[in-house]
Enzyme design. Structure first.
Site, PDB file in Angstrom:
ATOM      1  N   ARG A 183      36.003  65.044  52.034  1.00 17.97           N
ATOM      2  CA  ARG A 183      34.609  64.597  52.140  1.00 17.97           C
ATOM      3  C   ARG A 183      34.252  63.569  51.061  1.00 17.97           C
ATOM      4  NH1 ARG A 183      30.769  67.764  55.067  1.00 17.97           N
ATOM      5  NH2 ARG A 183      31.886  68.955  56.599  1.00 17.97           N
TER       6      ARG A 183
ATOM      7  N   ARG B 229      27.282  62.230  51.221  1.00 18.56           N
ATOM      8  CA  ARG B 229      25.918  62.114  50.669  1.00 18.56           C
ATOM      9  C   ARG B 229      25.822  62.116  49.159  1.00 18.56           C
ATOM     10  NH1 ARG B 229      23.497  66.808  54.132  1.00 18.56           N
ATOM     11  NH2 ARG B 229      25.694  67.339  53.935  1.00 18.56           N
TER      12      ARG B 229
ATOM     13  N   ARG C 161      23.598  55.255  55.511  1.00 19.11           N
ATOM     14  CA  ARG C 161      23.165  56.347  56.379  1.00 19.11           C
ATOM     15  C   ARG C 161      21.694  56.204  56.762  1.00 19.11           C
ATOM     16  NH1 ARG C 161      21.315  59.893  58.727  1.00 19.11           N
ATOM     17  NH2 ARG C 161      21.788  62.115  58.727  1.00 19.11           N
TER      18      ARG C 161
ATOM     19  N   ASP D  34      33.943  63.020  62.393  1.00 21.22           N
ATOM     20  CA  ASP D  34      33.653  64.440  62.225  1.00 21.22           C
ATOM     21  C   ASP D  34      34.571  65.243  63.138  1.00 21.22           C
ATOM     22  OD1 ASP D  34      31.563  66.206  60.787  1.00 21.22           O
ATOM     23  OD2 ASP D  34      31.711  67.071  62.784  1.00 21.22           O
TER      24      ASP D  34
ATOM     25  N   TYR E  45      32.769  76.799  66.650  1.00 15.98           N
ATOM     26  CA  TYR E  45      31.535  76.018  66.869  1.00 15.98           C
ATOM     27  C   TYR E  45      31.093  76.100  68.323  1.00 15.98           C
ATOM     28  CZ  TYR E  45      31.349  73.912  62.238  1.00 15.98           C
ATOM     29  OH  TYR E  45      31.214  73.719  60.889  1.00 15.98           O
TER      30      TYR E  45
HETATM   31  O1  CP3 Z   1      35.184  61.580  53.481  1.00 14.84           O
HETATM   32  C1  CP3 Z   1      35.226  62.369  54.431  1.00 14.84           C
HETATM   33  O2  CP3 Z   1      35.945  63.407  54.418  1.00 14.84           O
HETATM   34  C2  CP3 Z   1      34.338  62.019  55.578  1.00 14.84           C
HETATM   35  C3  CP3 Z   1      34.691  62.424  56.922  1.00 14.84           C
HETATM   36  C4  CP3 Z   1      34.347  63.844  57.324  1.00 14.84           C
HETATM   37  C5  CP3 Z   1      33.059  64.346  57.659  1.00 14.84           C
HETATM   38  N1  CP3 Z   1      33.205  65.575  58.199  1.00 14.84           N
HETATM   39  C6  CP3 Z   1      31.776  63.631  57.492  1.00 14.84           C
HETATM   40  C7  CP3 Z   1      30.484  64.372  57.542  1.00 14.84           C
HETATM   41  C8  CP3 Z   1      35.264  64.851  57.579  1.00 14.84           C
HETATM   42  C9  CP3 Z   1      36.773  64.857  57.297  1.00 14.84           C
HETATM   43  C10 CP3 Z   1      34.530  65.932  58.145  1.00 14.84           C
HETATM   44  C11 CP3 Z   1      35.175  67.150  58.625  1.00 14.84           C
HETATM   45  C12 CP3 Z   1      34.343  68.299  58.980  1.00 14.84           C
HETATM   46  N2  CP3 Z   1      33.161  68.319  59.683  1.00 14.84           N
HETATM   47  C13 CP3 Z   1      34.720  69.630  58.748  1.00 14.84           C
HETATM   48  C14 CP3 Z   1      36.017  70.043  58.108  1.00 14.84           C
HETATM   49  C15 CP3 Z   1      35.947  69.885  56.644  1.00 14.84           C
HETATM   50  C16 CP3 Z   1      35.331  71.024  55.954  1.00 14.84           C
HETATM   51  O3  CP3 Z   1      34.435  70.766  55.125  1.00 14.84           O
HETATM   52  O4  CP3 Z   1      35.761  72.168  56.174  1.00 14.84           O
HETATM   53  C17 CP3 Z   1      33.702  70.465  59.245  1.00 14.84           C
HETATM   54  C18 CP3 Z   1      33.662  71.972  59.188  1.00 14.84           C
HETATM   55  C19 CP3 Z   1      32.731  69.630  59.862  1.00 14.84           C
HETATM   56  C20 CP3 Z   1      31.514  70.038  60.598  1.00 14.84           C
HETATM   57  C21 CP3 Z   1      30.300  69.501  59.935  1.00 14.84           C
HETATM   58  N3  CP3 Z   1      29.908  68.164  59.995  1.00 14.84           N
HETATM   59  C22 CP3 Z   1      29.350  70.185  59.130  1.00 14.84           C
HETATM   60  C23 CP3 Z   1      29.421  71.665  58.788  1.00 14.84           C
HETATM   61  C24 CP3 Z   1      28.387  69.249  58.739  1.00 14.84           C
HETATM   62  C25 CP3 Z   1      27.135  69.487  57.919  1.00 14.84           C
HETATM   63  C26 CP3 Z   1      27.601  69.439  56.514  1.00 14.84           C
HETATM   64  C27 CP3 Z   1      26.500  69.376  55.516  1.00 14.84           C
HETATM   65  O5  CP3 Z   1      26.957  69.251  54.368  1.00 14.84           O
HETATM   66  O6  CP3 Z   1      25.329  69.419  55.809  1.00 14.84           O
HETATM   67  C28 CP3 Z   1      28.757  67.988  59.260  1.00 14.84           C
HETATM   68  C29 CP3 Z   1      28.070  66.705  59.059  1.00 14.84           C
HETATM   69  C30 CP3 Z   1      28.817  65.703  58.215  1.00 14.84           C
HETATM   70  N4  CP3 Z   1      30.114  65.357  58.432  1.00 14.84           N
HETATM   71  C31 CP3 Z   1      28.300  64.942  57.134  1.00 14.84           C
HETATM   72  C32 CP3 Z   1      29.333  64.098  56.720  1.00 14.84           C
HETATM   73  C33 CP3 Z   1      29.270  63.057  55.638  1.00 14.84           C
HETATM   74  C34 CP3 Z   1      26.871  64.987  56.594  1.00 14.84           C
HETATM   75  C35 CP3 Z   1      26.005  64.322  57.608  1.00 14.84           C
HETATM   76  C36 CP3 Z   1      24.924  63.413  57.094  1.00 14.84           C
HETATM   77  O7  CP3 Z   1      25.196  62.315  56.540  1.00 14.84           O
HETATM   78  O8  CP3 Z   1      23.747  63.776  57.284  1.00 14.84           O
END
Ligand code: CP3
Length: 352
Positions: free
Chosen positions: A27, A31, A40, A76, A150
């Site tokens: 990640r 943010r 964003r 994602d 999910y």
């Molecule tokens: O640098 C990176 O790794 C960016 C790419 C990336 C994102 N999601 C961007 C994202 C990757 C590799 C993921 C994988 C992901 N997504 C996972 C596996 C990794 C882990 O943490 O276990 C999971 C479980 C998800 C599902 C997901 N997507 C969740 C639970 C959320 C909300 C997270 C939160 O912190 O609120 C997301 C949204 C998401 N995916 C964001 C980002 C940057 C935040 C969205 C935003 O900008 O509002």
């Protein structure tokens, strides 16, 4: 002399000699970075994922700021779930427009064509690789169990109780769903490698909610299927499997053909290496919350992890899970600087 031209990160994934421990962070685009929040602000999260220039731009951001050894494409794990026919929204956690409850729900899911249905991911990969050809790019997907969770819960969950009820009440339907997901994920990973990714990572973020027995029954077989299909198509692309919380199954996970095992912060790497009998390179494993504390403690914990990794097969430095949005970007900088300064030169035992 070929290997001289291979990036540090790729050589480390293969357990080859490296001049320093490489580092990237799960990640790393997100943010906690003000420049991410600026991009964003122009669009919603899925809009960002689906606009290749913007997705590539936020993938560049942590590389420009910190000089990390690898990038991960901005997308994602739920992108393929939407392509299978489930409406998706983020508030900011994922919210699915339907849940999977029966065999007819599984039958209604499409197996997407990665290029025509998720072409924006491959376009973002190509845009990144042409803009930063020296930085290896990691493609990724969610593992079937995590994606199924999910789809069954309709979003995140505290206990994954509905998911477990589903596994126990309808094991045949669960396996049909997991199998459809395995095909989808394997195709998606291969397409990312064809578009230019130098490594692939499978995120099984919620694996740790399963007992050892249930993980072996409902998660591992589908992870094995994906590794086999992807390795048959792309044998030279390092494969990283990150089964968060699944330490109980590390001995089995070390023998599935993945090059690297991602490890959370609960066990020291030397102990994980003993349990995996030196068969795989390890990636990890700093607790992301250490970045909330003082820089001296970040450096001390980096040194501890490097010491624990000194005699293992190979090491890619990372956090034990994604960096949290509250993290001070300067503390992430302190982490990268510490690993670059203290990271070790490594010659595998069989080459010494
Ligand atoms: O640098 C990176 O790794 C960016 C790419 C990336 C994102 N999601 C961007 C994202 C990757 C590799 C993921 C994988 C992901 N997504 C996972 C596996 C990794 C882990 O943490 O276990 C999971 C479980 C998800 C599902 C997901 N997507 C969740 C639970 C959320 C909300 C997270 C939160 O912190 O609120 C997301 C949204 C998401 N995916 C964001 C980002 C940057 C935040 C969205 C935003 O900008 O509002």
């Amino acid at each position: 002399m070929d290997e001289v031209h291979e990036p540090l990160f790729v050589r480390a994934c293969r357990g080859e000699p490296v001049e320093r421990t490489p580092i990237w962070v799960m990640r790393q685009a997100g943010r906690y970075l003000p420049e991410y929040r600026d991009v964003r602000a122009q669009t919603d999260f899925l809009g960002l994922c689906k606009t290749p220039e913007l997705a590539a731009e936020v993938t560049f951001q942590p590389i420009r700021r910190y000089g990390l050894d690898a990038a991960i494409i901005f997308s994602d794990i739920l992108v393929p779930v939407e392509a299978m026919g489930i409406p998706l929204d983020y508030q900011p956690g994922p919210v699915l427009g339907k849940t999977v409850q029966s065999m007819s729900d599984v039958d209604a899911l499409r197996i997407p064509d990665p290029v025509s249905d998720m072409g924006f991911v491959m376009d973002a990969v190509r845009t990144f690789v042409s803009g930063m050809p020296q930085t290896p790019l990691i493609g990724f997907a969610g593992a079937p169990f995590t994606l199924a969770a999910y789809m069954i819960e309709g979003g995140g969950s505290r206990h994954y109780a509905e998911t477990k009820r589903f596994l126990y009440d309808q094991p045949k339907v669960a396996r049909a769903l997991l199998s459809k997901l395995a095909r989808t994920v394997a195709d998606h990973l291969i397409a990312q490698a064809e578009a230019g990714c130098s490594a692939l990572q499978l995120f099984d973020s919620w694996a740790g909610y399963l007992s050892r027995d249930d993980y072996l029954s409902f998660a591992l077989p589908f992870t094995i299927e994906i590794v086999e299909v992807v390795k048959a198509a792309k044998p030279d692309v390092p494969f990283i499997v990150f089964p968060k919380g699944a330490a109980a199954c590390f001995p089995e996970l070390a023998s599935i053909g993945a090059d690297v095992l991602g490890v959370d912060w609960l066990f020291p790497l030397d102990e994980v290496d003993r349990r995996t009998e030196g068969k795989v390179v390890l990636q990890g494993n700093l607790d992301p919350c250490v970045l909330f504390g003082p820089k001296e403690n970040i450096e001390r914990q980096v040194q501890r992890i490097l010491n624990e990794a000194l005699h293992i097969k190979g090491h890619v430095f990372n956090l034990g899970h994604g960096i949290l949005p509250q993290t001070d970007p300067e503390h992430m900088g302190a982490l990268v600087e510490s690993v670059k300064r203290l990271g070790v030169r490594r010659v595998p035992a069989d080459l010494q």
